[in-house]
Write a protein that holds these residues in place. Sequence first.
Motif, PDB file in Angstrom:
ATOM      1  N   SER A   8      -6.097 -63.181 109.963  1.00  0.00           N
ATOM      2  CA  SER A   8      -6.463 -62.357 108.602  1.00  0.00           C
ATOM      3  C   SER A   8      -7.868 -62.192 108.435  1.00  0.00           C
ATOM      4  CB  SER A   8      -5.716 -63.193 107.398  1.00  0.00           C
ATOM      5  OG  SER A   8      -6.018 -62.468 106.234  1.00  0.00           O
ATOM      6  N   TYR A   9      -8.022 -61.044 107.957  1.00  0.00           N
ATOM      7  CA  TYR A   9      -9.405 -60.659 107.984  1.00  0.00           C
ATOM      8  C   TYR A   9      -9.730 -59.945 106.533  1.00  0.00           C
ATOM      9  CZ  TYR A   9      -9.047 -60.123 112.891  1.00  0.00           C
ATOM     10  OH  TYR A   9      -8.644 -60.497 114.420  1.00  0.00           O
ATOM     11  N   SER A  10     -11.143 -60.133 106.463  1.00  0.00           N
ATOM     12  CA  SER A  10     -11.817 -59.434 104.952  1.00  0.00           C
ATOM     13  C   SER A  10     -11.821 -57.822 105.494  1.00  0.00           C
ATOM     14  CB  SER A  10     -12.931 -60.084 104.711  1.00  0.00           C
ATOM     15  OG  SER A  10     -14.137 -59.567 105.632  1.00  0.00           O
ATOM     16  N   ASP A  11     -11.851 -57.260 104.158  1.00  0.00           N
ATOM     17  CA  ASP A  11     -12.114 -55.726 104.468  1.00  0.00           C
ATOM     18  C   ASP A  11     -13.362 -55.198 105.418  1.00  0.00           C
ATOM     19  OD1 ASP A  11     -10.150 -55.303 102.928  1.00  0.00           O
ATOM     20  OD2 ASP A  11     -11.192 -54.940 101.078  1.00  0.00           O
ATOM     21  N   GLY A  12     -14.581 -56.256 105.306  1.00  0.00           N
ATOM     22  CA  GLY A  12     -15.863 -55.979 106.045  1.00  0.00           C
ATOM     23  C   GLY A  12     -15.864 -56.220 107.321  1.00  0.00           C
ATOM     24  N   VAL A  13     -14.821 -56.856 108.046  1.00  0.00           N
ATOM     25  CA  VAL A  13     -14.776 -56.834 109.619  1.00  0.00           C
ATOM     26  C   VAL A  13     -14.517 -55.749 110.248  1.00  0.00           C
ATOM     27  CG1 VAL A  13     -13.678 -58.372 111.612  1.00  0.00           C
ATOM     28  CG2 VAL A  13     -13.860 -59.485 109.239  1.00  0.00           C
ATOM     29  N   LYS A  14     -15.483 -55.327 111.111  1.00  0.00           N
ATOM     30  CA  LYS A  14     -15.385 -54.253 111.982  1.00  0.00           C
ATOM     31  C   LYS A  14     -14.066 -53.912 112.827  1.00  0.00           C
ATOM     32  CE  LYS A  14     -19.392 -55.028 113.766  1.00  0.00           C
ATOM     33  NZ  LYS A  14     -20.553 -55.074 114.782  1.00  0.00           N
ATOM     34  N   ALA A  15     -13.760 -52.764 112.884  1.00  0.00           N
ATOM     35  CA  ALA A  15     -12.238 -52.475 113.768  1.00  0.00           C
ATOM     36  C   ALA A  15     -12.649 -52.883 115.300  1.00  0.00           C
ATOM     37  CB  ALA A  15     -12.301 -50.841 113.534  1.00  0.00           C
ATOM     38  N   LYS A  16     -13.818 -52.721 115.778  1.00  0.00           N
ATOM     39  CA  LYS A  16     -14.359 -53.298 117.335  1.00  0.00           C
ATOM     40  C   LYS A  16     -14.079 -54.686 117.360  1.00  0.00           C
ATOM     41  CE  LYS A  16     -17.982 -52.985 120.385  1.00  0.00           C
ATOM     42  NZ  LYS A  16     -18.115 -54.485 120.448  1.00  0.00           N
ATOM     43  N   THR A  17     -14.408 -55.543 116.212  1.00  0.00           N
ATOM     44  CA  THR A  17     -14.261 -56.865 116.378  1.00  0.00           C
ATOM     45  C   THR A  17     -12.848 -57.258 116.436  1.00  0.00           C
ATOM     46  OG1 THR A  17     -16.373 -57.159 115.135  1.00  0.00           O
ATOM     47  CG2 THR A  17     -14.802 -58.944 115.442  1.00  0.00           C
ATOM     48  N   LYS A  18     -11.937 -56.678 115.520  1.00  0.00           N
ATOM     49  CA  LYS A  18     -10.595 -57.103 115.461  1.00  0.00           C
ATOM     50  C   LYS A  18      -9.855 -56.798 116.685  1.00  0.00           C
ATOM     51  CE  LYS A  18     -10.180 -55.069 111.507  1.00  0.00           C
ATOM     52  NZ  LYS A  18      -9.706 -54.308 110.137  1.00  0.00           N
ATOM     53  N   GLN A  19     -10.331 -55.352 117.349  1.00  0.00           N
ATOM     54  CA  GLN A  19      -9.631 -54.961 118.598  1.00  0.00           C
ATOM     55  C   GLN A  19      -9.955 -55.925 119.671  1.00  0.00           C
ATOM     56  OE1 GLN A  19     -11.203 -50.958 119.031  1.00  0.00           O
ATOM     57  NE2 GLN A  19      -9.827 -50.336 117.359  1.00  0.00           N
ATOM     58  N   GLU A  20     -11.235 -56.429 119.711  1.00  0.00           N
ATOM     59  CA  GLU A  20     -11.622 -57.388 120.677  1.00  0.00           C
ATOM     60  C   GLU A  20     -10.803 -58.868 120.615  1.00  0.00           C
ATOM     61  OE1 GLU A  20     -15.905 -59.162 122.549  1.00  0.00           O
ATOM     62  OE2 GLU A  20     -15.759 -57.829 120.816  1.00  0.00           O
ATOM     63  N   ILE A  21     -10.735 -59.014 119.618  1.00  0.00           N
ATOM     64  CA  ILE A  21      -9.799 -60.473 119.477  1.00  0.00           C
ATOM     65  C   ILE A  21      -8.463 -60.119 119.570  1.00  0.00           C
ATOM     66  CG2 ILE A  21      -8.903 -62.057 117.530  1.00  0.00           C
ATOM     67  CD1 ILE A  21     -11.688 -61.891 116.228  1.00  0.00           C
ATOM     68  N   ASP A  22      -7.896 -58.928 119.454  1.00  0.00           N
ATOM     69  CA  ASP A  22      -6.261 -58.785 119.671  1.00  0.00           C
ATOM     70  C   ASP A  22      -6.286 -58.489 121.399  1.00  0.00           C
ATOM     71  OD1 ASP A  22      -4.763 -58.209 117.471  1.00  0.00           O
ATOM     72  OD2 ASP A  22      -5.463 -56.338 117.052  1.00  0.00           O
ATOM     73  N   LYS A  23      -7.329 -58.085 121.946  1.00  0.00           N
ATOM     74  CA  LYS A  23      -7.369 -58.068 123.567  1.00  0.00           C
ATOM     75  C   LYS A  23      -7.325 -59.224 123.837  1.00  0.00           C
ATOM     76  CE  LYS A  23      -9.714 -56.022 127.579  1.00  0.00           C
ATOM     77  NZ  LYS A  23     -10.874 -55.204 127.592  1.00  0.00           N
ATOM     78  N   ALA A  24      -8.147 -60.411 123.421  1.00  0.00           N
ATOM     79  CA  ALA A  24      -8.011 -61.626 123.854  1.00  0.00           C
ATOM     80  C   ALA A  24      -6.686 -62.208 123.799  1.00  0.00           C
ATOM     81  CB  ALA A  24      -9.165 -62.348 123.214  1.00  0.00           C
ATOM     82  N   LEU A  25      -6.003 -62.212 122.232  1.00  0.00           N
ATOM     83  CA  LEU A  25      -4.647 -62.668 122.297  1.00  0.00           C
ATOM     84  C   LEU A  25      -3.617 -62.201 123.280  1.00  0.00           C
ATOM     85  CD1 LEU A  25      -4.676 -62.493 118.360  1.00  0.00           C
ATOM     86  CD2 LEU A  25      -5.014 -64.263 119.568  1.00  0.00           C
ATOM     87  N   VAL A  26      -3.785 -60.661 123.590  1.00  0.00           N
ATOM     88  CA  VAL A  26      -3.092 -60.447 124.535  1.00  0.00           C
ATOM     89  C   VAL A  26      -2.943 -61.047 125.753  1.00  0.00           C
ATOM     90  CG1 VAL A  26      -2.162 -58.402 126.063  1.00  0.00           C
ATOM     91  CG2 VAL A  26      -2.517 -57.954 123.662  1.00  0.00           C
ATOM     92  N   SER A  27      -3.923 -61.313 126.218  1.00  0.00           N
ATOM     93  CA  SER A  27      -4.415 -62.108 127.484  1.00  0.00           C
ATOM     94  C   SER A  27      -3.940 -63.590 127.417  1.00  0.00           C
ATOM     95  CB  SER A  27      -5.866 -62.083 127.729  1.00  0.00           C
ATOM     96  OG  SER A  27      -6.241 -62.861 128.908  1.00  0.00           O
ATOM     97  N   MET A  28      -4.106 -64.146 126.159  1.00  0.00           N
ATOM     98  CA  MET A  28      -3.672 -65.375 126.085  1.00  0.00           C
ATOM     99  C   MET A  28      -2.003 -65.539 126.023  1.00  0.00           C
ATOM    100  SD  MET A  28      -6.517 -66.697 123.234  1.00  0.00           S
ATOM    101  CE  MET A  28      -6.001 -68.615 123.048  1.00  0.00           C
ATOM    102  N   LYS A  29      -1.573 -64.552 125.579  1.00  0.00           N
ATOM    103  CA  LYS A  29      -0.071 -64.877 125.497  1.00  0.00           C
ATOM    104  C   LYS A  29       0.367 -64.501 126.909  1.00  0.00           C
ATOM    105  CE  LYS A  29       0.676 -62.689 120.952  1.00  0.00           C
ATOM    106  NZ  LYS A  29       1.121 -61.570 120.100  1.00  0.00           N
ATOM    107  N   GLU A  30      -0.099 -63.855 127.666  1.00  0.00           N
ATOM    108  CA  GLU A  30       0.362 -63.309 128.897  1.00  0.00           C
ATOM    109  C   GLU A  30       0.088 -64.577 130.044  1.00  0.00           C
ATOM    110  OE1 GLU A  30      -1.516 -59.749 130.023  1.00  0.00           O
ATOM    111  OE2 GLU A  30      -0.296 -58.505 129.058  1.00  0.00           O
ATOM    112  N   SER A  31      -0.782 -65.298 129.666  1.00  0.00           N
ATOM    113  CA  SER A  31      -1.274 -66.492 130.657  1.00  0.00           C
ATOM    114  C   SER A  31      -0.509 -67.691 130.125  1.00  0.00           C
ATOM    115  CB  SER A  31      -2.620 -66.728 130.474  1.00  0.00           C
ATOM    116  OG  SER A  31      -2.995 -67.367 129.320  1.00  0.00           O
ATOM    117  N   GLY A  32       0.232 -67.507 128.905  1.00  0.00           N
ATOM    118  CA  GLY A  32       1.029 -68.747 128.409  1.00  0.00           C
ATOM    119  C   GLY A  32       0.097 -69.534 127.542  1.00  0.00           C
TER     120      GLY A  32
END
Length: 260
Positions: free
Chosen positions: A221-245
Motif C-alpha cells: 500500500s502506498y501514499s499518494d506521493g509515491v511515484k508511478a515509476k517506483t511502484k512499477q519497479e517494485i511490481d516488476k520485482a514482485l513478478v520475478s519473485m513469484k516466478e522464482s518461488g
Amino acid sequence: MLYRHYPILTFIFLILLPIENQADELSYLTISSQAEPFQIIGHANKGIITDILTEAVSDSDIQLNYYAYPFTRYIRMMHKGTHPNWISYGSPAWKEPAQLSIQSKNLSHEKLFDVTHVLVIRDDSDFRVNSIDDLFDVTLVTLTGFNYPGLDQYLVDHKIEHIEVSSHKRALAIIENRRAVAFIAMKKRAMYSIKVDKFTPSHFKFINFSNIIPSYAIHFSYSDGVKAKTKQEIDKALVSMKESGRIEQIISFYLRQSER
C-alpha cells in the motif's frame, strides 16, 4: 586554466542532475505489535512482508527508512502526511471503516499473497458457525483497528459482542481462559502466535471462516506521493519473485517457525 574550474563545474553538474536519477526514499511504516508474522518488530525488522519488500528493492535505488508505531498512530501517520512517501501493506477488501480505508487506496498492481480467516476456539469447544446469525449470542475477540470485511458494521453496532485487544497473545489468552468463545484471526498469524507466544497448540482448534469472510489478497500500500515509476519497479520485482518461488519460500520460512 580550465582545470581550476573543475570543482565548480562538478558542483553545478550535481545540482542539475535530474531528480529521477537520485535515490528514491520511501518511509516503510510498520505496526509495533499485532502484525506478526507480517511485520515483526525487534527482530532486525523482519517478517513476511518486510522480507518481501527488502528483497524487492535490493537491486534498485530505492532506499527504505523504517518506522514502527502502535496501530492507531500508524493509521494517523498515514492521514497526517508526516511521511509523504510511505509504503506499507493493505488490501482491496479493507474499505471499511472509512478511517482505515487509506490502506486500500493506492495498492501495488501485483498482490503479495492471499489470506484466509479462521475462528480460533478452545479444543474442548463445540461451537459451530453456519451463518452470521450464529455469532449474535456469543462473545468474540477482535484486534484493535483491524478490518473484518462483512462483519465491521455488526461489530460497530454491537450486534456482535466482542472484546477488542491489541495483540494475538492477549486474544489467545482470553480464549484459553474461556472469557470469550472465539477469536477471529488470519490463519497464518494465529499459527505463528500460538507457537512464538508459547501456547500449547493442542489447547486450540480452528474453524474455517471463509463462508463469512472470503479469502482476499494482501498488497503493498502506498501514499499518494509515491511515484508511478517506483511502484512499477517494485511490481516488476514482485513478478520475478513469484516466478522464482521466492515469495512462497519466505512465507514457508515463517510458517515453519510456527510448526516447530
